[in-house]
Scaffold this active site. Structure first.
Site, PDB file in Angstrom:
ATOM      1  N   ASN A 151       0.915  -1.242  -0.117  1.00 54.82           N
ATOM      2  CA  ASN A 151      -0.020   0.062  -0.037  1.00 54.82           C
ATOM      3  C   ASN A 151       0.966   1.088   0.036  1.00 54.82           C
ATOM      4  OD1 ASN A 151      -2.571   1.375   0.304  1.00 54.82           O
ATOM      5  ND2 ASN A 151      -1.867   1.770   2.357  1.00 54.82           N
ATOM      6  N   TYR A 155      -0.953  11.040 -10.341  1.00 55.41           N
ATOM      7  CA  TYR A 155      -1.660   9.950  -9.469  1.00 55.41           C
ATOM      8  C   TYR A 155      -2.098   8.814 -10.390  1.00 55.41           C
ATOM      9  CZ  TYR A 155      -4.235   7.784  -5.831  1.00 55.41           C
ATOM     10  OH  TYR A 155      -4.850   6.976  -4.931  1.00 55.41           O
ATOM     11  N   LYS A 177      -1.081   4.736 -10.711  1.00 55.88           N
ATOM     12  CA  LYS A 177      -1.879   3.739 -10.072  1.00 55.88           C
ATOM     13  C   LYS A 177      -2.269   2.796 -11.203  1.00 55.88           C
ATOM     14  CE  LYS A 177      -1.950   4.471  -5.903  1.00 55.88           C
ATOM     15  NZ  LYS A 177      -1.700   3.669  -4.724  1.00 55.88           N
ATOM     16  N   THR A 185      -9.566   8.261   4.002  1.00 54.45           N
ATOM     17  CA  THR A 185      -8.394   8.246   4.535  1.00 54.45           C
ATOM     18  C   THR A 185      -7.669   9.689   4.418  1.00 54.45           C
ATOM     19  OG1 THR A 185      -7.373   7.883   2.191  1.00 54.45           O
ATOM     20  CG2 THR A 185      -8.041   6.098   3.446  1.00 54.45           C
TER      21      THR A 185
END
Length: 190
Positions: free
Chosen positions: A21, A85, A89, A120
């Protein structure tokens, strides 16, 4: 830093399960991305994932195991302002598929999870979210507003829900699942 990974894992020769992660967000239109910021996102989200995956697969080579990598729905669905980003990913998703194929003969299963919005701390790095917190009056209200705006289910996931889904992918209940991406986005990608 591969050498840091080597030193940190010295003496740990076997591994059964691994959750890989990493997440560093950045928001900028592609034409405005600062190259240093691009590299920092890639280093955290993709380079770090590759080094972690490399170590985990080596430690599982003798007896097999299960690995879940955290990707993102951003690696599947394009949105303006998410180039660094999203590209990192998307790379994680492809890395999981390649690793699944390479590790299958050794009994190593590799899957990815692609969450959509999850409550988060990564949101706290996003300027748009900080503005929404000010507008809505609290962080909790801002998360709820995002969920209502972005998903057919009208909410974002809790970290515990994503953890349970990862637990399933790691478990024997998913023994025949490898090289897949579990999309958990409340319908955002529909």
């Amino acid at each position: 830093d591969p050498e840091l990974w080597h030193r940190a894992t010295e003496g740990c020769d076997t591994l059964d399960l691994a959750v890989l992660n990493a997440g560093r967000a950045d928001a900028a239109p592609l034409v405005d991305i600062d190259f240093l910021q691009w590299r920092q996102v890639m280093a955290a989200n993709l380079d770090g994932m590759m080094l972690s995956l490399q170590y985990a697969m080596r430690a599982m080579a003798a007896s097999g195991g299960s690995i879940v990598q955290t990707a993102s729905i951003s690696g599947i669905k394009a949105e303006p302002g998410t180039a660094a980003y999203a590209a990192s990913k998307a790379g994680v998703i492809q890395l999981a598929k390649v690793a699944a194929k390479e590790g299958a003969a050794q009994g190593i299963r590799v899957n990815a999870i692609a969450p959509g919005g999850v409550d988060t701390p990564i949101w706290d790095q996003v300027p748009m979210f900080r503005d929404l917190v000010d507008q809505e009056g609290s962080r909790k209200a801002a998360i709820a507003a995002l969920g209502r705006m972005a998903t057919p289910l009208g909410r974002y996931a809790r970290a515990e829900e994503i953890a349970a889904q990862i637990g399933f992918l790691l478990s024997d209940a998913a023994a025949t699942i490898t090289g897949t991406v579990l999309v958990s986005d409340g319908g955002y990608s529909l």
